[in-house]
Design a protein around this motif. Structure first.
Motif, mmCIF file in Angstrom:
data_model
loop_
_atom_site.group_PDB
_atom_site.id
_atom_site.type_symbol
_atom_site.label_atom_id
_atom_site.label_comp_id
_atom_site.label_asym_id
_atom_site.label_seq_id
_atom_site.Cartn_x
_atom_site.Cartn_y
_atom_site.Cartn_z
ATOM 1 N N ASN A 35 55.382 2.424 40.655
ATOM 2 C CA ASN A 35 56.121 1.295 41.246
ATOM 3 C C ASN A 35 56.672 1.588 42.637
ATOM 4 N N GLU A 36 56.126 2.591 43.307
ATOM 5 C CA GLU A 36 56.616 2.916 44.649
ATOM 6 C C GLU A 36 55.460 3.019 45.627
ATOM 7 N N PHE A 37 55.676 2.441 46.814
ATOM 8 C CA PHE A 37 54.683 2.604 47.866
ATOM 9 C C PHE A 37 54.943 3.902 48.632
ATOM 10 N N GLU A 83 54.867 23.358 52.996
ATOM 11 C CA GLU A 83 54.939 23.316 54.461
ATOM 12 C C GLU A 83 53.600 22.959 55.107
ATOM 13 N N ASP A 84 52.546 22.888 54.307
ATOM 14 C CA ASP A 84 51.259 22.404 54.829
ATOM 15 C C ASP A 84 51.291 20.895 54.633
ATOM 16 N N LYS A 85 51.754 20.182 55.661
ATOM 17 C CA LYS A 85 52.063 18.768 55.408
ATOM 18 C C LYS A 85 51.454 17.849 56.467
ATOM 19 N N VAL A 86 51.146 16.629 56.017
ATOM 20 C CA VAL A 86 50.648 15.610 56.932
ATOM 21 C C VAL A 86 51.800 14.631 57.215
ATOM 22 N N PRO A 87 51.741 13.907 58.330
ATOM 23 C CA PRO A 87 52.831 12.970 58.649
ATOM 24 C C PRO A 87 53.068 11.935 57.544
ATOM 25 N N ALA A 88 54.347 11.663 57.310
ATOM 26 C CA ALA A 88 54.738 10.589 56.388
ATOM 27 C C ALA A 88 55.515 9.545 57.193
ATOM 28 N N TYR A 89 55.492 8.301 56.733
ATOM 29 C CA TYR A 89 56.053 7.194 57.529
ATOM 30 C C TYR A 89 57.114 6.430 56.745
ATOM 31 N N ASN A 90 58.070 5.853 57.481
ATOM 32 C CA ASN A 90 59.024 4.928 56.863
ATOM 33 C C ASN A 90 58.310 3.604 56.594
ATOM 34 N N ILE A 91 58.707 2.999 55.482
ATOM 35 C CA ILE A 91 58.112 1.698 55.155
ATOM 36 C C ILE A 91 59.220 0.718 54.757
ATOM 37 N N LYS A 92 58.912 -0.559 54.797
ATOM 38 C CA LYS A 92 59.846 -1.571 54.291
ATOM 39 C C LYS A 92 59.034 -2.762 53.776
ATOM 40 N N ILE A 93 59.698 -3.514 52.899
ATOM 41 C CA ILE A 93 59.051 -4.719 52.382
ATOM 42 C C ILE A 93 59.869 -5.942 52.831
ATOM 43 N N GLY A 96 57.506 -10.319 51.057
ATOM 44 C CA GLY A 96 56.332 -10.018 50.216
ATOM 45 C C GLY A 96 55.263 -9.223 50.951
ATOM 46 N N LYS A 97 55.640 -8.654 52.103
ATOM 47 C CA LYS A 97 54.654 -7.868 52.859
ATOM 48 C C LYS A 97 55.168 -6.452 53.083
ATOM 49 N N LEU A 98 54.200 -5.503 53.150
ATOM 50 C CA LEU A 98 54.557 -4.102 53.390
ATOM 51 C C LEU A 98 54.394 -3.797 54.875
ATOM 52 N N PHE A 99 55.421 -3.139 55.434
ATOM 53 C CA PHE A 99 55.380 -2.757 56.854
ATOM 54 C C PHE A 99 55.520 -1.244 56.974
ATOM 55 N N VAL A 100 54.928 -0.670 58.027
ATOM 56 C CA VAL A 100 55.071 0.754 58.313
ATOM 57 C C VAL A 100 55.612 0.898 59.728
ATOM 58 N N ASP A 101 56.511 1.857 59.912
ATOM 59 C CA ASP A 101 57.070 2.129 61.240
ATOM 60 C C ASP A 101 56.230 3.232 61.896
ATOM 61 N N LEU A 102 55.426 2.839 62.871
ATOM 62 C CA LEU A 102 54.515 3.803 63.499
ATOM 63 C C LEU A 102 55.267 4.943 64.189
ATOM 64 N N ASP A 103 56.501 4.671 64.621
ATOM 65 C CA ASP A 103 57.242 5.702 65.355
ATOM 66 C C ASP A 103 58.013 6.650 64.445
ATOM 67 N N SER A 104 57.897 6.454 63.148
ATOM 68 C CA SER A 104 58.723 7.275 62.248
ATOM 69 C C SER A 104 57.981 8.494 61.707
#
Ligand code: FES
Length: 360
Positions: A35-37, A83-93, A96-104
């Motif tokens: 239940n989580e994006f 520590e072997d990690k790929v970028p993760a992003y902030n999101i919001k809904i 009824g739509k999912l958004f991603v913050d490209l600068d985060s």
């Protein structure tokens, strides 16, 4: 500053655990689990596999190329490799739509992974010609019987030893070699050297064949029976795994087989010597190997010969064939001596017609 962009409708995105989303040249792996994006980079830390085309295992996105895993929300590697990690992003809904913050985007971090020993610099150790015999007969190793191709290979190696060659013999039917799993078909870049299987499966013994071809050997005699007009199934198992050597030519411009000479021993109760030789020579030519004049010896009794016991007897007793195996060694030895002599070929030639795909 925020830089929100819309990924899509929540209800639609919930239908799949993992979706690839692309903005310009930036790829994202968009996941929905428990239940989580989560939105992380769609580019793997290993060799750039498309994470969004992989699958979810627990809370981790699994890369489709070689199965590295990254947490679907944090982008961190598996426990022990956080520590072997790929970028993760902030999101919001919203609405009824999912958004991603490209600068985060959090910072990508690649932990150093020790290079595989086979990737060491190719430097020939001083010394005389080193000859590798490869037996591809598929007979039961626990219940050995007479093999015409093995017998001639043994004659060749014994003779080479008497000439002062160092020799090694690999019998594929005694080795644990996994079949090629076709990483190349996922992407040319997914087919690495050494092969992914070699890098992840300690029990796989193809490493010994790679080492012989790339580092230790100067000359090679490959013996095969003829089965339904083609070389042994174990021969094909080996050469399919050697795709990772050939692939380095085309994707990385790396020529791994330098100054290597190949000869063949082909025997069969039935026919198609020319077809088998043509296919085998074609493969090793494509890897950049050299051949002596008259690069194979062969024997078959023709399509209608069903009396195999007579075929065995013939090869056992044939002075001509055993002398032929020795003469093949002489030709290979001469060619290999030239190749590794004081002025080995530079091998900086133009691969006209066989250019690396990236040069197109
Ligand atoms: S595991 Fe992702 S590219 Fe190799």
């Amino acid at each position: 500053m925020d830089n929100w962009i819309e990924i899509g409708k929540v209800e639609e995105l919930k239908q799949k655990e993992l979706t690839e989303f692309v903005v310009g040249k930036t790829k994202f792996a968009v996941s929905y689990k428990n239940n989580e994006f989560g939105v992380i980079s769609g580019v793997c830390n290993h060799v750039g596999g498309p994470l969004g085309e992989g699958h979810i295992d627990g809370n981790y996105v699994v890369c489709p190329w070689h199965f590295w895993k990254f947490h679907h929300k944090t982008g961190k590697g598996e426990p022990g490799y956080e520590e072997d990690k790929v970028p993760a992003y902030n999101i919001k809904i919203e609405d009824g739509k999912l958004f991603v913050d490209l600068d985060s985007a959090t910072k990508r971090n690649k932990l150093p992974h020790a290079p595989h020993p086979l990737t060491k610099k190719i430097e020939r150790e001083p010394g005389g010609v080193r000859l590798v015999g490869i037996s591809t007969t598929a007979m039961n190793k626990d219940f050995p019987r007479y093999s015409t191709s093995d017998h001639l290979l043994n004659t060749a190696l014994d003779y080479a030893t008497s000439k002062g060659c160092e020799t090694k013999l690999f019998k594929l039917n005694e080795m644990n070699i996994r079949a090629c799993e076709g990483y190349y078909s996922k992407s040319a870049k997914a087919c690495t050297f050494p092969c992914t299987i070699t890098q992840i499966d300690q029990s796989d013994e193809m490493e010994k064949i790679y080492d012989a071809f790339v580092h230790w050997g100067d000359a090679f005699i490959i013996s095969t029976p003829i089965r339904w007009g083609v070389a042994s199934s174990l021969y094909y198992k080996m050469v399919e795994r050697m795709n990772s050597i050939q692939n380095q030519e085309t994707i990385a411009g790396k020529h791994l087989l330098k100054n290597k000479v190949v000869g063949l021993i082909i025997t069969g109760g039935q026919d198609n010597v020319q077809g088998v030789a043509g296919s085998m020579l074609g493969f090793f030519a494509e890897l950049g190997c050299q051949f002596p004049q008259f690069p194979f010896i062969a024997h078959s009794r023709g399509w209608s010969a069903e009396d195999m016991e007579n075929n065995v007897k013939y090869v056992q007793e044939s002075k001509t064939l055993h002398d032929g195996a020795k003469a093949l060694v002489d030709r290979i030895y001469e060619m290999a001596s030239l190749m590794i002599g004081e002025n080995p070929l530079e091998q900086k030639f133009n691969k006209g017609g066989r250019k690396a795909s990236r040069e197109r």
